[in-house]
Scaffold this active site. Structure first.
Site, PDB file in Angstrom:
ATOM      1  N   ARG A  53       0.839  -1.198   0.000  1.00 37.68           N
ATOM      2  CA  ARG A  53       0.000   0.000   0.000  1.00 37.68           C
ATOM      3  C   ARG A  53       0.874   1.249   0.000  1.00 37.68           C
ATOM      4  NH1 ARG A  53      -5.566   0.818   2.693  1.00 37.68           N
ATOM      5  NH2 ARG A  53      -5.754   3.016   2.261  1.00 37.68           N
ATOM      6  N   ASP A 232      -3.170 -10.376  21.811  1.00 33.41           N
ATOM      7  CA  ASP A 232      -2.123 -10.788  20.868  1.00 33.41           C
ATOM      8  C   ASP A 232      -1.827 -12.286  20.990  1.00 33.41           C
ATOM      9  OD1 ASP A 232      -0.132 -10.209  18.915  1.00 33.41           O
ATOM     10  OD2 ASP A 232       1.411 -10.277  20.475  1.00 33.41           O
ATOM     11  N   HIS A 237      -3.539 -17.889  20.248  1.00 36.18           N
ATOM     12  CA  HIS A 237      -2.587 -19.001  20.359  1.00 36.18           C
ATOM     13  C   HIS A 237      -2.799 -19.860  21.617  1.00 36.18           C
ATOM     14  CE1 HIS A 237      -0.800 -16.927  17.126  1.00 36.18           C
ATOM     15  NE2 HIS A 237       0.018 -16.147  17.787  1.00 36.18           N
TER      16      HIS A 237
HETATM   17  C1  BG6 Z   1       2.371 -13.502  17.006  1.00 30.56           C
HETATM   18  C2  BG6 Z   1       2.298 -12.328  17.925  1.00 30.56           C
HETATM   19  O1  BG6 Z   1       1.094 -13.956  16.668  1.00 30.56           O
HETATM   20  O2  BG6 Z   1       3.090 -14.562  17.638  1.00 30.56           O
HETATM   21  C3  BG6 Z   1       3.696 -11.866  18.337  1.00 30.56           C
HETATM   22  O3  BG6 Z   1       1.616 -11.262  17.286  1.00 30.56           O
HETATM   23  C4  BG6 Z   1       4.490 -13.020  18.891  1.00 30.56           C
HETATM   24  O4  BG6 Z   1       3.633 -10.811  19.274  1.00 30.56           O
HETATM   25  C5  BG6 Z   1       4.430 -14.230  17.967  1.00 30.56           C
HETATM   26  O5  BG6 Z   1       5.844 -12.586  19.057  1.00 30.56           O
HETATM   27  C6  BG6 Z   1       5.062 -15.452  18.607  1.00 30.56           C
HETATM   28  O6  BG6 Z   1       5.136 -16.488  17.651  1.00 30.56           O
HETATM   29  P1  BG6 Z   1       6.267 -17.611  17.766  1.00 30.56           P
HETATM   30  O7  BG6 Z   1       5.928 -18.587  16.689  1.00 30.56           O
HETATM   31  O8  BG6 Z   1       7.578 -16.929  17.571  1.00 30.56           O
HETATM   32  O9  BG6 Z   1       6.132 -18.167  19.146  1.00 30.56           O
END
Ligand code: BG6
Length: 481
Positions: A53, A232, A237
Site C-alpha cells: 500500500r 495478541d 494461540h
Molecule cells: C504472534 C504475535 O502472533 O506470535 C507476536 O503477534 C508473537 O507478538 C508471535 O511474538 C510469537 O510467535 P512464535 O511462533 O515466535 O512463538
C-alpha cells in the site's frame, strides 16, 4: 470436505498477499512458499502477487525479501520469478484494475487472497474485491489475527467478509496450530493408549501452558499498544493450545468440522471471569528496564515512545473448564514479552499417588509430562527413579525424552508451510471457524469487563520471569528449565 481433500493435489494457483511487503509476508509467508517450492511440493504454475500500500519500490522489497530466503542462487532466482510486486495505494475498483487484468489472464487458476494487514482493513478490501468481480466460487481468503478488538468489532468485520466469502472459503489462520509439536499433540493423545486413559481431572492436578518470549515489542509498538498480551497471544494461540489439550477425541480427522466441533465445546465450557476471579486469578504486567546477557534494555514505555500506557506485556490466568473431564483441574495460561528466556511448553502435572510407601522420598510421587514447543521441540515424561546402590530408597526425577531433532533428522518445517499448503488444498481442519472465534471472544469479554480495575498492572524487570506474584497458586511454579 472429504478424505480426498486432505491430500488433494495442489493445482495451479495465484496467491494475492495484501500487506505483501510487510514483516509477516517477508519473514514467514513468502519464505514458507519458497521452502515448499524447494521441497518440490509446488510443481504447478503459480504466482505470488505481493501488494504494497505504501511503497512503490520493487527493488527495495525484493532486496528485503531475499534476507529471509536462503538457498542456491539458481533455485532462489527461479522462485523469485513467481514473486510479483504490485503497488496499490488505496482500495477502490479503479486501482484494482491492474490486478484484475493479471488474475483474469489465468482464469482457471485458484485464487487465494491473503489479508496480512490489520483486521480493520479487511472490510474495505473484501468490499473492493467483491465490487471488482475478483472473487469466484473457488476463491479463498486467509485472515490473520487478531480479528477485531472485541466481540462486537469481530462480528462486524465478519459480517462484511461473509458478504464476499462463504464460511467454506474462509481460512482464519493461527500459526500455533501449524507447529510440529502441536500437531504431535494430537498423535500423542489420540494414537497412544497410555496417556488418553489418564487424561482427566481424576489423574491430573493442573495443566500449565506457557509462551515466554525474550523479545520486546520491537518495531510493532503502535500495533501492540492497542492490542496487549491478552489479545495478541491468549485470545488465539494459548486458547487454541488449550482446546487441543482439553478437547474430547473427535470422531475422525478426515472431517475438519469434527475437530472444530470439539474445540468449540471446550471454548463454550470455559468459566467466565467474575469480578472476584479477576482480582484473584489474573496477573497483569508490563516490562520495565532490565539487563539481558549484559545488554541494557529499555522499558516498554521507552520502546513505544510514550509517557504512559496501561497495556500489558505479560498475563497469567487461572482458567477453569466446567465439564465432566476437567472439573477441578485448573489450567494456568501464561505469556509475556522480555522474559529471561524464550520457551513455550505445555506441562501436565499428574496427581500424587494416593498412598506413599516411601516416606523418606524428598519428592512427591507424581509424574509430569512436558510438551516443549520451542525453541527445541520435544516431549518429556518426568518420573521418579531409584538412585542405584545400597542405602535404602533414594530417588531422583529423571526424564524420558523424545527429541524430534534426534529422532527425525529432517529440517523442521515452519508452521506457515503446513498451513499455507492446507489452504491451497482446501483443508480447513486447522483453521478457526466463526463460531469458535465468537466463543473465544465471549470468554475474553468476561476478562475485559473486570480486569483493568481488579488486576492492576505490575511492572516487572526485563529479563525476569514477570511480576513476582505470577505464581497464582503454590505448587504451580514456573517451569523455568
Ligand atoms: C504472534 C504475535 O502472533 O506470535 C507476536 O503477534 C508473537 O507478538 C508471535 O511474538 C510469537 O510467535 P512464535 O511462533 O515466535 O512463538
Amino acid at each position: 470436505m472429504t478424505a480426498n481433500q486432505l491430500t488433494a493435489d495442489i493445482t495451479s494457483f495465484n496467491l494475492v498477499i495484501f500487506g505483501g511487503d510487510g514483516d509477516l509476508a517477508r519473514r514467514k509467508i513468502i519464505p514458507a512458499l519458497y521452502y515448499r517450492y524447494t521441497d518440490k511440493q509446488l510443481q504447478v504454475d503459480f504466482s505470488l502477487f505481493c501488494i504494497s500500500r505504501s511503497s512503490s519500490d520493487e527493488k527495495v522489497f525484493k532486496k528485503q525479501l531475499l534476507e529471509f530466503i536462503d538457498g542456491p542462487d539458481e533455485i532462489v532466482n527461479e522462485f523469485m520469478k513467481h514473486v510479483i510486486f504490485i503497488h496499490i495505494p488505496q482500495n477502490d475498483v479503479t486501482t484494482y484494475e491492474g490486478l484484475k487484468k493479471l488474475l483474469d489472464k489465468e482464469a482457471n487458476f485458484q485464487r487465494i487472497f491473503y489479508l496480512s494487514v490489520p483486521s480493520s482493513a479487511f472490510p474495505e478490501i473484501c468490499d473492493t474485491l467483491l465490487a471488482s468481480d475478483l472473487i469466484k466460487e473457488t476463491s479463498k481468503v486467509v485472515l490473520e489475527k487478531p480479528l477485531g478488538h472485541d466481540l462486537k468489532s469481530s462480528i462486524e468485520i465478519n459480517n462484511v467478509i461473509s458478504k464476499a466469502f462463504k464460511e467454506s472459503q474462509i481460512f482464519r489462520i493461527d500459526h500455533y496450530l501449524g507447529k510440529e509439536t502441536v500437531q504431535n499433540l494430537m498423535v500423542l493423545r489420540f494414537a497412544n493408549h497410555l496417556f488418553e486413559r489418564a487424561w482427566n481431572a481424576e489423574n491430573i492436578e493442573n495443566i500449565q501452558i506457557t509462551v515466554a518470549e525474550s523479545i520486546g515489542v520491537e518495531k510493532r509498538g503502535a500495533f501492540y499498544d492497542k492490542t496487549g498480551a491478552l489479545l495478541d497471544m491468549v485470545q488465539n494461540h494459548l486458547l487454541q493450545l488449550l482446546c487441543l489439550i482439553a478437547m474430547e477425541p473427535p470422531f475422525s480427522l478426515l472431517d475438519p468440522d469434527a475437530v472444530r466441533n470439539e474445540k468449540l465445546k471446550v471454548l463454550k465450557s470455559l468459566r467466565p471471569f467474575t469480578k472476584e476471579m479477576a482480582r484473584n486469578e489474573i496477573v497483569r504486567g508490563q516490562y520495565n528496564r532490565g539487563t539481558v546477557d549484559g545488554k541494557k534494555l529499555h522499558s516498554y514505555l521507552e520502546d513505544i515512545d510514550a509517557y504512559e500506557s496501561d497495556t500489558e506485556t505479560f498475563v497469567a490466568l487461572k482458567v477453569h473448564i466446567d465439564n465432566w473431564r476437567w472439573k477441578n483441574t485448573p489450567i494456568y495460561l501464561r505469556t509475556g514479552k522480555r522474559m529471561k528466556k524464550r520457551y513455550s511448553d505445555i506441562v501436565i502435572n499428574f496427581k500424587e499417588l494416593p498412598h506413599n510407601i516411601f516416606p523418606d522420598s524428598k519428592y512427591p510421587l507424581r509424574n509430569k509430562l512436558i510438551i516443549r514447543l520451542q525453541p527445541e521441540e520435544r516431549i518429556e515424561l518426568v518420573q521418579l527413579s531409584k538412585i542405584p546402590g545400597p542405602g535404602g530408597y533414594r530417588f531422583k526425577p529423571i526424564s524420558l525424552k523424545l527429541d524430534f531433532i534426534d529422532s527425525f533428522k529432517d529440517r523442521m518445517p515452519d508452521a506457515y508451510e503446513r498451513l499455507i499448503i492446507d489452504v491451497i488444498r482446501g483443508n480447513q481442519t486447522l483453521f478457526m471457524r466463526h463460531d469458535e472465534l465468537v466463543a473465544a471472544w465471549e470468554w475474553i469479554e468476561s476478562i475485559n469487563k473486570h480486569w483493568k480495575k481488579e488486576a492492576p498492572l505490575d511492572l516487572y524487570e526485563s529479563g525476569s520471569w514477570g511480576p513476582g506474584d505470577a505464581i497464582l497458586d503454590k505448587n504451580t511454579q514456573w517451569q523455568t528449565h
